[in-house]
Design a protein around this motif. Structure first.
Motif, PDB file in Angstrom:
ATOM      1  N   SER A  32      34.808  42.967  39.165  1.00 24.32           N
ATOM      2  CA  SER A  32      33.915  41.892  38.742  1.00 24.32           C
ATOM      3  C   SER A  32      34.475  41.144  37.534  1.00 24.32           C
ATOM      4  N   PRO A  33      34.006  39.915  37.293  1.00 23.94           N
ATOM      5  CA  PRO A  33      34.458  39.152  36.131  1.00 23.94           C
ATOM      6  C   PRO A  33      34.302  39.964  34.841  1.00 23.94           C
ATOM      7  N   GLY A  34      35.347  39.986  34.044  1.00 25.29           N
ATOM      8  CA  GLY A  34      35.333  40.756  32.798  1.00 25.29           C
ATOM      9  C   GLY A  34      35.874  42.160  32.936  1.00 25.29           C
ATOM     10  N   ALA A  35      36.074  42.623  34.189  1.00 23.66           N
ATOM     11  CA  ALA A  35      36.605  43.978  34.394  1.00 23.66           C
ATOM     12  C   ALA A  35      38.034  44.071  33.858  1.00 23.66           C
ATOM     13  N   ARG A  36      38.334  45.162  33.194  1.00 29.25           N
ATOM     14  CA  ARG A  36      39.657  45.339  32.617  1.00 29.25           C
ATOM     15  C   ARG A  36      40.653  45.733  33.701  1.00 29.25           C
ATOM     16  N   LEU A  37      41.814  45.075  33.685  1.00 28.14           N
ATOM     17  CA  LEU A  37      42.865  45.364  34.665  1.00 28.14           C
ATOM     18  C   LEU A  37      43.887  46.296  34.016  1.00 28.14           C
ATOM     19  N   SER A  38      43.495  47.544  33.899  1.00 32.59           N
ATOM     20  CA  SER A  38      44.364  48.551  33.285  1.00 32.59           C
ATOM     21  C   SER A  38      45.495  48.912  34.244  1.00 32.59           C
ATOM     22  N   SER A  51      55.050  49.505  37.751  1.00 40.44           N
ATOM     23  CA  SER A  51      55.822  48.262  37.768  1.00 40.44           C
ATOM     24  C   SER A  51      55.236  47.199  38.710  1.00 40.44           C
ATOM     25  N   PRO A  52      54.943  47.534  39.984  1.00 39.65           N
ATOM     26  CA  PRO A  52      54.365  46.498  40.864  1.00 39.65           C
ATOM     27  C   PRO A  52      52.977  46.058  40.428  1.00 39.65           C
ATOM     28  N   VAL A  53      52.216  46.962  39.806  1.00 44.54           N
ATOM     29  CA  VAL A  53      50.889  46.592  39.311  1.00 44.54           C
ATOM     30  C   VAL A  53      51.030  45.611  38.157  1.00 44.54           C
ATOM     31  N   ARG A  54      51.987  45.881  37.262  1.00 46.13           N
ATOM     32  CA  ARG A  54      52.233  44.984  36.137  1.00 46.13           C
ATOM     33  C   ARG A  54      52.623  43.591  36.637  1.00 46.13           C
ATOM     34  N   ASP A  55      53.488  43.553  37.654  1.00 46.39           N
ATOM     35  CA  ASP A  55      53.899  42.272  38.236  1.00 46.39           C
ATOM     36  C   ASP A  55      52.709  41.548  38.871  1.00 46.39           C
ATOM     37  N   ALA A  56      51.872  42.310  39.573  1.00 47.58           N
ATOM     38  CA  ALA A  56      50.718  41.720  40.258  1.00 47.58           C
ATOM     39  C   ALA A  56      49.719  41.145  39.256  1.00 47.58           C
ATOM     40  N   VAL A  57      49.473  41.873  38.185  1.00 50.77           N
ATOM     41  CA  VAL A  57      48.534  41.410  37.157  1.00 50.77           C
ATOM     42  C   VAL A  57      49.058  40.130  36.508  1.00 50.77           C
ATOM     43  N   LEU A  58      50.359  40.071  36.269  1.00 44.72           N
ATOM     44  CA  LEU A  58      50.957  38.863  35.705  1.00 44.72           C
ATOM     45  C   LEU A  58      50.737  37.666  36.634  1.00 44.72           C
ATOM     46  N   ILE A  75      41.989  40.933  31.874  1.00 43.52           N
ATOM     47  CA  ILE A  75      40.675  41.162  32.482  1.00 43.52           C
ATOM     48  C   ILE A  75      40.486  40.151  33.599  1.00 43.52           C
ATOM     49  N   VAL A  76      39.581  40.455  34.518  1.00 50.34           N
ATOM     50  CA  VAL A  76      39.255  39.515  35.588  1.00 50.34           C
ATOM     51  C   VAL A  76      38.598  38.281  34.965  1.00 50.34           C
ATOM     52  N   ALA A  77      39.072  37.108  35.329  1.00 51.96           N
ATOM     53  CA  ALA A  77      38.569  35.867  34.755  1.00 51.96           C
ATOM     54  C   ALA A  77      37.202  35.507  35.324  1.00 51.96           C
ATOM     55  N   SER A  78      36.552  34.584  34.662  1.00 54.45           N
ATOM     56  CA  SER A  78      35.294  34.029  35.163  1.00 54.45           C
ATOM     57  C   SER A  78      35.360  32.517  35.019  1.00 54.45           C
ATOM     58  N   VAL A  79      34.562  31.825  35.822  1.00 56.96           N
ATOM     59  CA  VAL A  79      34.514  30.365  35.774  1.00 56.96           C
ATOM     60  C   VAL A  79      33.110  29.958  35.374  1.00 56.96           C
ATOM     61  N   GLY A  80      32.979  29.313  34.223  1.00 54.04           N
ATOM     62  CA  GLY A  80      31.683  28.865  33.743  1.00 54.04           C
ATOM     63  C   GLY A  80      31.170  27.684  34.543  1.00 54.04           C
ATOM     64  N   LEU A  81      29.869  27.429  34.463  1.00 53.45           N
ATOM     65  CA  LEU A  81      29.242  26.370  35.246  1.00 53.45           C
ATOM     66  C   LEU A  81      29.784  24.992  34.866  1.00 53.45           C
ATOM     67  N   ALA A  82      29.947  24.741  33.564  1.00 49.96           N
ATOM     68  CA  ALA A  82      30.472  23.445  33.122  1.00 49.96           C
ATOM     69  C   ALA A  82      31.898  23.236  33.630  1.00 49.96           C
ATOM     70  N   GLU A  83      32.692  24.309  33.575  1.00 51.39           N
ATOM     71  CA  GLU A  83      34.064  24.227  34.081  1.00 51.39           C
ATOM     72  C   GLU A  83      34.069  23.968  35.582  1.00 51.39           C
ATOM     73  N   LEU A  84      33.133  24.591  36.294  1.00 55.31           N
ATOM     74  CA  LEU A  84      33.065  24.425  37.743  1.00 55.31           C
ATOM     75  C   LEU A  84      32.681  22.989  38.120  1.00 55.31           C
ATOM     76  N   VAL A  85      31.795  22.390  37.357  1.00 57.46           N
ATOM     77  CA  VAL A  85      31.439  20.990  37.608  1.00 57.46           C
ATOM     78  C   VAL A  85      32.680  20.110  37.465  1.00 57.46           C
ATOM     79  N   SER A  86      33.491  20.369  36.451  1.00 55.55           N
ATOM     80  CA  SER A  86      34.729  19.596  36.251  1.00 55.55           C
ATOM     81  C   SER A  86      35.687  19.798  37.418  1.00 55.55           C
ATOM     82  N   ILE A  87      35.762  21.029  37.902  1.00 55.91           N
ATOM     83  CA  ILE A  87      36.627  21.328  39.045  1.00 55.91           C
ATOM     84  C   ILE A  87      36.165  20.552  40.279  1.00 55.91           C
TER      85      ILE A  87
END
Length: 222
Positions: A32-38, A51-58, A75-87
């Motif tokens: 989910s958004p905000g989840a840490r990608l350890s 190594s492949p996980v590090r590459d994938a996260v990048l 962390i998993v990104a999130s898209v705010g409502l204002a940003e989505l309107v711009s998109i």
């Protein structure tokens, strides 16, 4: 003896598989958004080296599906409502352009594929199958942008679609399934008739309607 090129190819295949799996986990909400990608934790859960996980996260960070946070790492990104309107302001123009260009390249194969996607969308709506409905919707738009034949339009809309799919984890992005089907049918009719102007107008109207829904949410009207 395994050569250097074969080892490199094997590592690339693993990294690609890990990337696709993490991408799927983000889009399905398993991450989910905000989840840490350890990297260590993901490597253990996916049963691969770090190594492949590090590459994938990048790659996820580069794709804006993840972001780097101070002292937390990726962390998993999130898209705010204002940003989505711009998109969606950008998407409206690009989808219209793609539809217009698709008319110039449209053959019977494209029309058949769009009809199939629309039929699948209608069937999924009747059975309230949200996953199938979403996939049919995405396929319809993907077919049009690929038919546009413009690599830059395809790349830009692929990026936009990635952000929209990410936003769908936290925001309702729909004017209703029936409206989406009607909008898609109008786009298909214009493409089938070879009317580039009508195709562009129908595609833009479709995205404008969705942007209006988002604007009402942003302004607190819904």
């Amino acid at each position: 003896m395994v050569g250097v090129n074969e080892k490199t190819a094997a590592r690339t295949r693993v990294a690609d598989a890990v990337y696709e799996r993490l991408r799927e986990m983000i889009f399905t909400g398993e991450l989910s958004p905000g989840a840490r990608l350890s990297v260590p934790a993901l490597a253990e859960s996916l049963d691969v080296s770090r190594s492949p996980v590090r590459d994938a996260v990048l790659r996820l960070v580069q794709e804006r599906l993840a972001s780097e946070e101070p002292r937390r790492g990726a962390i998993v990104a999130s898209v705010g409502l204002a940003e989505l309107v711009s998109i969606y302001e950008i998407r409206e123009v690009l989808e219209g352009l793609a539809a217009r260009l698709a008319v110039e390249n449209a053959g019977r194969k494209l029309v058949r594929a769009l009809k199939e996607a629309l039929d699948e969308h209608e069937a999924a709506t009747r059975t309230a199958d949200l996953a199938a409905s979403t996939e049919a919707d995405l396929r319809f738009h993907r077919l049009i942008r690929e038919a546009a034949g413009n690599p830059e339009v395809i790349r830009l809309l692929d990026d936009v679609q990635t952000q929209v799919r990410l936003a769908m984890r936290t925001t309702t992005v729909t004017a209703g399934p029936r409206q989406a089907i009607d909008d898609h049918r109008a786009i298909l009719t214009a493409i089938e008739s070879g009317d580039a102007v009508a195709a562009e107008q129908a595609a833009r109207a479709h995205i404008f309607r969705l942007r209006s829904v988002l604007l009402r949410q942003l302004e607190g009207g819904e």
